[in-house]
Each structure stands twice: as C-alpha cells, then as structure tokens.
Design a protein around this motif. Structure first.
Motif, PDB file in Angstrom:
ATOM      1  N   PRO A   1       9.395  -1.446  -0.979  1.00 38.59           N
ATOM      2  CA  PRO A   1       8.209  -0.581  -1.110  1.00 38.59           C
ATOM      3  C   PRO A   1       7.799   0.174   0.160  1.00 38.59           C
ATOM      4  CG  PRO A   1       7.745  -2.817  -1.897  1.00 38.59           C
ATOM      5  CD  PRO A   1       9.172  -2.789  -1.511  1.00 38.59           C
ATOM      6  N   PRO A   2       7.840  -0.420   1.359  1.00 35.14           N
ATOM      7  CA  PRO A   2       7.322   0.325   2.523  1.00 35.14           C
ATOM      8  C   PRO A   2       8.048   1.632   2.780  1.00 35.14           C
ATOM      9  CG  PRO A   2       7.629  -1.961   3.093  1.00 35.14           C
ATOM     10  CD  PRO A   2       8.222  -1.785   1.742  1.00 35.14           C
ATOM     11  N   MET A   3       9.336   1.710   2.416  1.00 33.42           N
ATOM     12  CA  MET A   3      10.078   2.927   2.728  1.00 33.42           C
ATOM     13  C   MET A   3       9.571   4.128   1.946  1.00 33.42           C
ATOM     14  SD  MET A   3      11.887   2.501   5.173  1.00 33.42           S
ATOM     15  CE  MET A   3      12.784   4.043   5.214  1.00 33.42           C
ATOM     16  N   ALA A   4       8.953   3.875   0.777  1.00 34.31           N
ATOM     17  CA  ALA A   4       8.393   4.992   0.005  1.00 34.31           C
ATOM     18  C   ALA A   4       7.365   5.715   0.850  1.00 34.31           C
ATOM     19  CB  ALA A   4       7.753   4.478  -1.272  1.00 34.31           C
ATOM     20  N   LEU A   5       6.508   4.935   1.518  1.00 32.18           N
ATOM     21  CA  LEU A   5       5.477   5.530   2.362  1.00 32.18           C
ATOM     22  C   LEU A   5       6.101   6.356   3.470  1.00 32.18           C
ATOM     23  CD1 LEU A   5       3.248   2.403   2.565  1.00 32.18           C
ATOM     24  CD2 LEU A   5       2.419   4.631   1.910  1.00 32.18           C
ATOM     25  N   ILE A   6       7.132   5.786   4.087  1.00 28.77           N
ATOM     26  CA  ILE A   6       7.729   6.471   5.224  1.00 28.77           C
ATOM     27  C   ILE A   6       8.449   7.737   4.760  1.00 28.77           C
ATOM     28  CG2 ILE A   6       9.429   6.208   7.078  1.00 28.77           C
ATOM     29  CD1 ILE A   6       8.437   3.324   7.333  1.00 28.77           C
TER      30      ILE A   6
ATOM     31  N   MET B   1       5.364  -7.674   4.645  1.00 26.14           N
ATOM     32  CA  MET B   1       6.481  -8.280   3.923  1.00 26.14           C
ATOM     33  C   MET B   1       6.824  -9.644   4.486  1.00 26.14           C
ATOM     34  SD  MET B   1       8.986  -5.051   3.343  1.00 26.14           S
ATOM     35  CE  MET B   1      10.455  -6.054   3.142  1.00 26.14           C
TER      36      MET B   1
ATOM     37  N   PHE C   1      17.045  -1.473   2.701  1.00 34.26           N
ATOM     38  CA  PHE C   1      15.627  -1.341   3.027  1.00 34.26           C
ATOM     39  C   PHE C   1      14.983  -0.186   2.270  1.00 34.26           C
ATOM     40  CE2 PHE C   1      12.081  -1.447   6.088  1.00 34.26           C
ATOM     41  CZ  PHE C   1      11.902  -2.814   6.057  1.00 34.26           C
TER      42      PHE C   1
ATOM     43  N   THR D   1       1.048   3.187   7.567  1.00 32.56           N
ATOM     44  CA  THR D   1       0.904   2.294   6.426  1.00 32.56           C
ATOM     45  C   THR D   1       2.247   1.675   6.066  1.00 32.56           C
ATOM     46  OG1 THR D   1      -0.803   3.798   5.659  1.00 32.56           O
ATOM     47  CG2 THR D   1      -0.102   2.109   4.139  1.00 32.56           C
ATOM     48  N   GLY D   2       3.299   2.497   6.147  1.00 25.84           N
ATOM     49  CA  GLY D   2       4.638   1.960   5.886  1.00 25.84           C
ATOM     50  C   GLY D   2       4.986   0.841   6.833  1.00 25.84           C
ATOM     51  N   LEU D   3       4.705   1.045   8.126  1.00 30.19           N
ATOM     52  CA  LEU D   3       5.012   0.005   9.117  1.00 30.19           C
ATOM     53  C   LEU D   3       4.179  -1.243   8.853  1.00 30.19           C
ATOM     54  CD1 LEU D   3       5.219   2.199  12.331  1.00 30.19           C
ATOM     55  CD2 LEU D   3       7.088   1.186  11.058  1.00 30.19           C
TER      56      LEU D   3
ATOM     57  N   ALA E   1       3.087  -2.183   6.002  1.00 32.47           N
ATOM     58  CA  ALA E   1       3.630  -2.826   4.808  1.00 32.47           C
ATOM     59  C   ALA E   1       4.847  -3.662   5.166  1.00 32.47           C
ATOM     60  CB  ALA E   1       3.993  -1.774   3.764  1.00 32.47           C
ATOM     61  N   ILE E   2       5.668  -3.151   6.106  1.00 28.86           N
ATOM     62  CA  ILE E   2       6.813  -3.941   6.560  1.00 28.86           C
ATOM     63  C   ILE E   2       6.312  -5.237   7.189  1.00 28.86           C
ATOM     64  CG2 ILE E   2       8.759  -4.002   8.164  1.00 28.86           C
ATOM     65  CD1 ILE E   2       8.998  -0.975   7.744  1.00 28.86           C
TER      66      ILE E   2
END
Lengths: 258, 214
Positions: B190-195, A197, B186, A189-191, A193-194
């Motif tokens: 927001p995406p880094m929170a998930l990671i 972006m 980075f 999900t993080g990837l 989300a990137i």
C-alpha cells in the motif's frame, strides 16, 4: 484480552490512513495546522465510537441473512444485506446531525472546537469504512464493535496529528517547487505508511506473555517513525537553510518559504 | 467532438489534466490508492465511478430545484448510495472474484469526495446536460490517474498487465528476467501507491508551473 488485541490491531496494524487509505481527503485537506487537526481527529474518534456499534446492531438485527428471525419464523428467510450501504450511510448522516445538535445544546465550548468539523465527517470515508470493515470482518459482539470503532478512530487521530506536525515543520525546508504542498505530503505519508508496516508483526505471538511484551515495546516505537522522518527530511541541505532563516530577519524566512 | 460546443468540451478535457480531481482538487484519494495494485481492479473501479458520477450528476441536477438546502447532503448520499448498490450487485453478479478484491471499496464510492464535491460544486447549480458532461469529465480524470498508478504498480510489482505476464517468466528466467531483473515486490504494498501518486503530482507540476503551490 480479545479487546486489547483488537484495540491495538485497529490502531497500528490496520491503521485507517496508513494501511487502508481511508479518510484521505480530509486527512490531506485539514492537516495544515496541528490545532485544527486535533479538532477533526477528536470528532472522528467520537463519531466512529458511536456509529460503528450502532451499525453493528443494524447489521445484526436487520440486515444480515436471517437477521429478522427475531420478528418471527416466517421472516427468517429474508436477506436484506444489499441495503447495508444505504442503511449505514443514513445512520451516519443522521447520527452526525444529531450529535451536532446535542453537543451544541449541552456543551457550547466543545461545539465550538468540534462543531465546524462535524458536517465534514458525514462524508469522511473513514467513518463509512469503519462500519463496512466491521461488517466484512464479522466482528462478533457489540463490545468488540465499540472497541474497533474507538481504536480505528484513535489510529486516524494519530495519523492526522503526525502529518500536521510534520507539515508545520516542513514549511521551513527547501522542498523542490513542484513537490511543495500536496506532492511532498503524499510522499511523507507513504514513508510513514512504510514505518507503520513494521507494526505488522506485533500481534503474531500466540501466548499471552508474548502479546503483553510486544504491546509495551510498541508504545515506545510509536513515536519513532515520526522522529526518524523529521530528521530524514531536514537532514539534507534544508537544515542549513532552517538555521539561516532563524538567524536572519523575517523577510528572508519568508523568501525561503516561497 | 462536433457535437459539443467549445465550452462544453472544456468540461470534459479540463479535469483530465489541469483540473484533475486527484492531483489538483485533491478529491477521492481514498479509493484511488487502495485498489491500484492491479490494473484490472483500477479499470473496474474507474468504470464504476464513471457510471455513478454520470448518472448521479444528472439526477442531482434534475432535482436541484426541489431539494431543500438544509438536507441536501442526506439527499445526495441517498442518491449515491442507491447507484452504488446497483454497481455492487452488478459486480457481484458478473465479476464475483473482482468484487472480492475490491471488497469494501465499492461501498466507499458513496463517500468518494469527488462525487460529493461535484454535486455540491456543479450539479446543484447547472443544467442536466452540462452536469452530465462535468460528471463524465471528472470521472475520466479520476480514471486516468487510477489507470496510470495501476499500470506502474502492476508492471513493476508483479511484471504483469491485466494479469498477463509481459516481462517474461520470473521463475523460468525468460525475457527481461534473464538479464537479472527482479520484480519489486514493494510496489504492490500500500505505501507505494502514495509515493507513485506523489511522483505523478511532481511530474505534472514541473510541466505546468502555474500549478505550483505557494
């Protein structure tokens, strides 16, 4: 124009899951199968499309400072905005209940596919979040509020569909044991989300021409993050295992899963 | 914890690690991810949830015998919503800047699945004191993860903790920055929170093999 802009903005740039992390609980819990994910996603679009305009009306004619002016001049000073949480959540809970009853009565087949998800939705943060963002971003008209509701619903739908497809595939991949299930889902999900972006620059152009151009481009791009992620996950040593399990008998495939 | 029996103490210690609401029960992720770019916001959020859960669990547990089960979700939502309004008004009165940073996420405590989940799973079936402990325990477990994520994101993302520079001055190139270290911008995204949460789950499950899924 305004509608189209808000529509695409709420789907891609302000995506419910990838940029503000709303509705993560059900996003993670119900994304194991594509079929159930589609059911829940459709229910979310449906409920958001109803509750956001309704809450917009509530906000406009009841809750905002001075919103009660239509009752008479002596009410113009009232500011009931502190009640918005309780009003919004009550609206959502009753609407969900009402929708459930109506759908059950008039379309049993739709009820069978959406029905079990509807009660879940009352406590889905994406729904309340939609209304709260509608309020804090001061969306101007009822039409725009509806567009915003539908757009964010579609954004959420796309997100859960994509993760469910990836999770179905990833069962055949060789993920490190402690990461299996929840851990890898978070990282994917993080990837994703990137990837989302990159839509950030989509609506920066001021001219009408520019925005229409970016819109057509973005439709193509929409599938790209999913594809690249898929290849990314399988490109390592997992691909060989993937092929192996297809060739060998089922018991081996089961072993690789476990 | 001389005050508590062993069984009661477990209600508080369990959610801190092996039954953590975020990493194991997968509840309350939404707010955990969105506001952890700064440690200060994480701490305030953790305290708010602690208050709402502690009081909410007690109220629901007191009312558990008179709530008709058909409308219990609405009753629970109204109880939480009232508590959240209190939190929101207190934040607006005493920490206005911070309440702007948290924006809608204070309101979203209402739909925080931990709260509803614990009401359903615990407070509706247990006595007041135990429900209170369960609420406090789960809110602490939630807070711990929030603070860990907030700590790493703020430290690596902006080189500060609670807004105080701890790694030196990035512009004047003092402290760690003199050696060529740069902030990883980075981490604030927001995406880094998930990671980061993904990595926490990874670490936790490699330490305790019993938690590994299928």
């Amino acid at each position: 124009m305004e509608h189209i802009e808000l529509f695409f903005k709420s789907i891609f740039i302000d995506n419910m899951v990838f940029s503000v992390f709303l509705g993560m609980c059900s996003y993670l819990a119900v994304s194991k199968r594509v079929k159930t994910a589609v059911g829940l996603g459709a229910a979310v679009i449906f409920v958001l499309a109803i509750t956001v305009p309704l809450n917009w009306l509530l906000d406009q004619y009841l809750l905002q400072p001075g919103a009660l002016a239509w009752l008479g001049a002596e009410y113009a000073d009232y500011d009931l905005s502190f009640l918005s949480f309780i009003m919004f959540i009550a609206t959502i809970a009753t609407m969900v209940q009402l929708v459930e009853i109506i759908v059950e009565k008039f379309s049993p087949s739709l009820y069978n596919s959406l029905g079990i998800f509807l009660p879940l939705i009352a406590v889905n943060c994406a729904i309340l979040g939609g209304s709260l963002f509608m309020q804090s971003r001061e969306i101007a008209t009822l039409g725009l509020a509806t567009t915003y509701g539908v757009g964010s619903g579609i954004g959420w739908f796309l997100a859960i569909l994509a993760i469910a497809a990836i999770r179905e595939k990833i069962r055949y991949s060789n993920v490190p044991a402690p990461l299996r299930g929840l851990g890898i889902t978070f990282i994917i999900t993080g990837l994703m989300a990137i990837g989302f972006m990159s839509f950030g620059g989509m609506l920066t152009g001021g001219d009408d021409e520019e925005t229409t151009e970016t819109e057509t481009v973005q439709v193509k791009e929409e599938t790209e993050p999913k594809v690249s992620l898929n290849t990314l996950e399988e490109s390592d040593n997992s691909e060989t295992i993937n092929e192996m399990s297809k060739v060998e008998d089922k018991s081996l495939a089961n072993n690789t899963i476990k | 914890m001389g005050l508590l029996s062993k069984k009661d103490a477990k209600l508080i210690t369990d959610p801190l690690a092996d039954n953590n609401p975020i990493t194991i029960q997968v509840l309350g992720i939404c707010s955990a991810l969105a506001i952890t770019a700064e440690l200060k916001a994480s701490v305030v959020m953790a305290i708010s949830v602690l208050f709402v859960m502690g009081v909410g669990n007690v109220v629901i547990s007191l009312m558990r015998n008179i709530i008709p089960s058909k409308i219990r979700i609405i009753v629970q939502l109204i109880v939480v919503a009232s508590l959240v309004i209190i939190v929101d008004l207190v934040l607006k009165a005493f920490a206005y800047e911070l309440s702007k940073t948290l924006s809608v996420f204070v309101g979203l405590i209402i739909t925080n699945c931990i709260i509803m989940g614990r009401f359903e799973a615990f407070a509706l079936a247990n006595g007041t004191w135990r429900s209170f402990l369960d609420g406090i325990g789960n809110a602490l477990g939630y807070g711990v993860i929030l603070i860990i994520v907030g700590f790493f994101r703020e430290l690596f993302g902006s080189g500060t903790l609670f807004g105080i520079p701890v790694l030196g001055d990035p512009i004047a190139k003092t402290g760690l920055y003199a050696t060529g270290y740069e902030n990883n911008g980075f981490m604030i995204m927001p995406p880094m929170a998930l990671i980061v949460v993904g990595i926490i789950i990874w670490v936790q499950r490699s330490r305790n093999k019993a938690l590994i899924e299928d």
